[in-house]
Scaffold this motif. Structure first.
Motif, PDB file in Angstrom:
ATOM      1  N   GLU A 114       0.917  -1.112  -0.260  1.00  0.00           N
ATOM      2  CA  GLU A 114      -0.009   0.049   0.001  1.00  0.00           C
ATOM      3  C   GLU A 114       0.789   1.280  -0.006  1.00  0.00           C
ATOM      4  N   THR A 115       0.893   1.674  -1.125  1.00  0.00           N
ATOM      5  CA  THR A 115       1.918   3.079  -1.584  1.00  0.00           C
ATOM      6  C   THR A 115       1.249   4.301  -0.714  1.00  0.00           C
ATOM      7  N   ILE A 116       1.939   5.016   0.078  1.00  0.00           N
ATOM      8  CA  ILE A 116       1.931   6.070   0.619  1.00  0.00           C
ATOM      9  C   ILE A 116       2.286   7.414  -0.465  1.00  0.00           C
ATOM     10  N   GLN A 117       0.843   7.762  -0.848  1.00  0.00           N
ATOM     11  CA  GLN A 117       1.055   8.971  -1.891  1.00  0.00           C
ATOM     12  C   GLN A 117       0.702  10.168  -1.437  1.00  0.00           C
ATOM     13  N   ILE A 118       1.454  11.357  -1.529  1.00  0.00           N
ATOM     14  CA  ILE A 118       1.210  12.613  -1.411  1.00  0.00           C
ATOM     15  C   ILE A 118       0.725  13.422  -2.659  1.00  0.00           C
ATOM     16  N   VAL A 119      -0.406  13.427  -2.733  1.00  0.00           N
ATOM     17  CA  VAL A 119      -1.195  13.745  -4.112  1.00  0.00           C
ATOM     18  C   VAL A 119      -1.455  15.410  -4.110  1.00  0.00           C
ATOM     19  N   THR A 120      -1.029  16.013  -5.193  1.00  0.00           N
ATOM     20  CA  THR A 120      -1.480  17.297  -5.660  1.00  0.00           C
ATOM     21  C   THR A 120      -1.447  17.490  -7.035  1.00  0.00           C
TER      22      THR A 120
ATOM     23  N   GLN B  12      -7.016  18.667   6.921  1.00  0.00           N
ATOM     24  CA  GLN B  12      -8.611  18.104   6.809  1.00  0.00           C
ATOM     25  C   GLN B  12      -8.569  16.812   6.946  1.00  0.00           C
ATOM     26  N   ASP B  13      -9.692  16.351   7.363  1.00  0.00           N
ATOM     27  CA  ASP B  13      -9.934  14.767   7.626  1.00  0.00           C
ATOM     28  C   ASP B  13     -10.931  14.373   6.435  1.00  0.00           C
ATOM     29  N   LEU B  14     -10.385  13.978   5.250  1.00  0.00           N
ATOM     30  CA  LEU B  14     -11.416  13.562   4.265  1.00  0.00           C
ATOM     31  C   LEU B  14     -10.893  11.962   3.706  1.00  0.00           C
ATOM     32  N   ASP B  15     -11.934  11.428   3.368  1.00  0.00           N
ATOM     33  CA  ASP B  15     -11.557  10.243   2.733  1.00  0.00           C
ATOM     34  C   ASP B  15     -11.011  10.526   1.383  1.00  0.00           C
ATOM     35  N   PHE B  16     -10.511   9.295   0.458  1.00  0.00           N
ATOM     36  CA  PHE B  16      -9.868   9.450  -0.621  1.00  0.00           C
ATOM     37  C   PHE B  16     -10.631  10.201  -1.594  1.00  0.00           C
ATOM     38  N   ALA B  17     -11.889   9.581  -1.947  1.00  0.00           N
ATOM     39  CA  ALA B  17     -12.665  10.502  -2.867  1.00  0.00           C
ATOM     40  C   ALA B  17     -13.197  11.845  -2.512  1.00  0.00           C
ATOM     41  N   GLU B  18     -13.234  12.399  -1.123  1.00  0.00           N
ATOM     42  CA  GLU B  18     -13.299  13.751  -0.894  1.00  0.00           C
ATOM     43  C   GLU B  18     -12.262  14.372  -1.073  1.00  0.00           C
ATOM     44  N   SER B  19     -10.877  13.546  -0.834  1.00  0.00           N
ATOM     45  CA  SER B  19      -9.743  14.591  -0.880  1.00  0.00           C
ATOM     46  C   SER B  19      -9.321  14.964  -2.412  1.00  0.00           C
ATOM     47  N   THR B  20      -9.576  13.987  -3.335  1.00  0.00           N
ATOM     48  CA  THR B  20      -9.306  14.299  -4.605  1.00  0.00           C
ATOM     49  C   THR B  20     -10.210  15.303  -5.262  1.00  0.00           C
ATOM     50  N   GLU B  21     -11.564  15.213  -4.751  1.00  0.00           N
ATOM     51  CA  GLU B  21     -12.604  15.816  -5.495  1.00  0.00           C
ATOM     52  C   GLU B  21     -12.144  17.586  -4.795  1.00  0.00           C
ATOM     53  N   GLY B  22     -11.723  17.451  -3.445  1.00  0.00           N
ATOM     54  CA  GLY B  22     -11.146  18.672  -2.932  1.00  0.00           C
ATOM     55  C   GLY B  22     -10.139  19.513  -3.804  1.00  0.00           C
ATOM     56  N   ILE B  23      -9.081  18.656  -4.182  1.00  0.00           N
ATOM     57  CA  ILE B  23      -7.897  19.141  -4.690  1.00  0.00           C
ATOM     58  C   ILE B  23      -8.557  19.558  -6.281  1.00  0.00           C
ATOM     59  N   GLN B  24      -9.515  18.791  -6.840  1.00  0.00           N
ATOM     60  CA  GLN B  24     -10.076  19.234  -8.185  1.00  0.00           C
ATOM     61  C   GLN B  24     -10.577  20.608  -8.002  1.00  0.00           C
ATOM     62  N   ASP B  25     -11.485  20.715  -7.111  1.00  0.00           N
ATOM     63  CA  ASP B  25     -12.413  21.898  -6.952  1.00  0.00           C
ATOM     64  C   ASP B  25     -11.328  23.113  -6.267  1.00  0.00           C
ATOM     65  N   GLY B  26     -10.041  23.002  -5.778  1.00  0.00           N
ATOM     66  CA  GLY B  26      -9.504  23.791  -5.289  1.00  0.00           C
ATOM     67  C   GLY B  26      -9.633  24.261  -3.856  1.00  0.00           C
ATOM     68  N   THR B  27     -10.523  23.403  -3.121  1.00  0.00           N
ATOM     69  CA  THR B  27     -10.578  23.552  -1.573  1.00  0.00           C
ATOM     70  C   THR B  27      -9.821  23.169  -0.838  1.00  0.00           C
ATOM     71  N   ILE B  28      -8.863  22.217  -1.330  1.00  0.00           N
ATOM     72  CA  ILE B  28      -7.474  21.653  -0.529  1.00  0.00           C
ATOM     73  C   ILE B  28      -6.432  21.669  -1.493  1.00  0.00           C
ATOM     74  N   ASP B  29      -5.313  21.603  -0.893  1.00  0.00           N
ATOM     75  CA  ASP B  29      -3.905  21.869  -1.898  1.00  0.00           C
ATOM     76  C   ASP B  29      -3.527  20.187  -2.125  1.00  0.00           C
ATOM     77  N   ALA B  30      -3.560  19.643  -1.154  1.00  0.00           N
ATOM     78  CA  ALA B  30      -2.997  18.223  -1.409  1.00  0.00           C
ATOM     79  C   ALA B  30      -3.511  17.080  -0.299  1.00  0.00           C
ATOM     80  N   ALA B  31      -3.227  16.083  -0.577  1.00  0.00           N
ATOM     81  CA  ALA B  31      -3.867  14.908   0.400  1.00  0.00           C
ATOM     82  C   ALA B  31      -2.980  13.602   0.344  1.00  0.00           C
ATOM     83  N   PHE B  32      -2.923  13.103   1.703  1.00  0.00           N
ATOM     84  CA  PHE B  32      -2.276  11.647   1.804  1.00  0.00           C
ATOM     85  C   PHE B  32      -3.081  10.821   1.223  1.00  0.00           C
ATOM     86  N   ILE B  33      -2.690   9.659   0.517  1.00  0.00           N
ATOM     87  CA  ILE B  33      -3.489   8.682  -0.053  1.00  0.00           C
ATOM     88  C   ILE B  33      -2.521   7.221   0.398  1.00  0.00           C
TER      89      ILE B  33
END
Length: 328
Positions: free
Chosen positions: A132-138, A185-206
């Motif tokens: 399970e790869t730890i990915q810091i996504v932005t 931010q405490d978001l699940d994976f789908a919420e995290s990537t949606e937030g990145i796409q919408d610009g409401t967050i900058d990055a996410a650990f997955i």
């Protein structure tokens, strides 16, 4: 006379039906495996997965279908907050099988980290599955290129109580960054990537097997960037936390031009200890012998011969019986 004939025929038919029923029962007993299967197998089981944007969910759905088809047990995959929540749910007796990170399963069994004073004693392993790869996504537009760049940014560390959240905290700590240094931010994976796409967050650990569905969806509309870990930090993490292994997000994944260095834990399947040996044997055999029916890319790296490696908790006797039969 007619009454006597009718009565005689009725008695003969009744006797014949009793003989046939007895023979049928004997046949089932002589059938051995099929008779034993139906005796100790539960009618229903739940397989706890994770969020819909991760890897647990699609794999869990495939595993549930396989178990249902191969064993007759009606298996259902359930979306959850992933590893830590799954272990707690198993402790409560509200499910039978679950995905977990190996580190979280160990914490749960030992009663450490987020399970301090609340150990989960009724679980055993089927086996490990894949890294399970730890990915810091932005994305490229955020300008984030290093872990240090996360300071002051809106960063999702994963669903509350998840294994991902603990991984995020440990990695940030290795860089001298506290959770108070980011806008957590405490978001699940789908919420995290949606937030990145919408610009409401900058990055996410997955923390998920690659390719993770949520990140693939993001890559369809944006230039995904996976933030690399420096080699000295990777070495420090592996020394302090033995369950980490060196890993990378390979070139071509999410459209990446180059491989990105990072760390990983392993995904595993765990079961409640009170699930019978027969049931776990059949579940283990069904999954590991039908991986060709799983469409997710991670199925290709699952090797039952290595399933006992790094499990961190005891293997369930039913799974051990399968591994012994196969010589693993």
């Amino acid at each position: 006379m007619k009454k006597k004939s009718f009565l005689l025929i009725t008695m003969l038919m009744l006797a014949l039906s009793m003989v046939l029923a007895a023979c049928g029962g004997d046949t089932k007993e002589e059938g051995g495996e099929s008779g034993e299967k139906s005796a100790d197998l539960p009618k229903f089981i739940s397989i706890l997965t994770g969020g819909t944007g991760g890897t647990y969910y699609p794999l869990g759905g495939s595993f549930a279908d396989i178990v249902t088809d191969e064993t007759g047990i009606q298996a259902t995959a359930q979306t959850t907050g992933a590893s830590a929540e799954n272990m707690t749910t198993l402790k409560a007796g509200d499910a039978e099988v679950a995905f977990s990170q190996t580190d979280i399963a160990s914490y749960a069994k030992e009663g450490t980290a987020m399970f301090e004073g609340n150990a989960v004693e009724n679980v055993q392993a089927i086996g490990t599955l894949y890294p399970e790869t730890i990915q810091i996504v932005t994305t490229a537009k955020t300008g984030i290129k290093s872990v240090e760049d996360l300071k002051g940014k809106k960063v999702s560390i994963g669903a509350p109580g998840s294994g991902t959240a603990l991984n995020a905290e440990q990695i940030l700590e290795a860089y001298g960054i506290a959770l108070t240094d980011i806008q957590k931010q405490d978001l699940d994976f789908a919420e995290s990537t949606e937030g990145i796409q919408d610009g409401t967050i900058d990055a996410a650990f997955i923390t998920a097997g690659t390719p993770a569905g949520a990140v693939e969806s993001l890559s369809a509309t944006a230039d995904v960037v996976i933030v690399p870990l420096d080699q000295d930090k990777i070495d420090a993490l592996m020394e302090k936390y033995p369950y980490y292994i060196q890993d990378e997000v390979t070139a071509g994944t999410y459209g990446l031009e180059e491989a990105v260095p990072t760390v990983a834990v392993s995904a595993m399947l765990v079961v409640t200890s009170d699930l019978s040996e027969d049931a776990v044997y059949e579940i283990t055999k069904a999954i590991f012998e039908n991986l060709d029916k799983v469409t997710h890319a991670k199925a290709k790296v699952i090797d039952p011969a290595k399933a006992k490696e790094g499990a961190g908790i005891d293997i369930h006797p039913g799974a051990q019986k399968y591994f012994d039969e196969k010589g693993y």
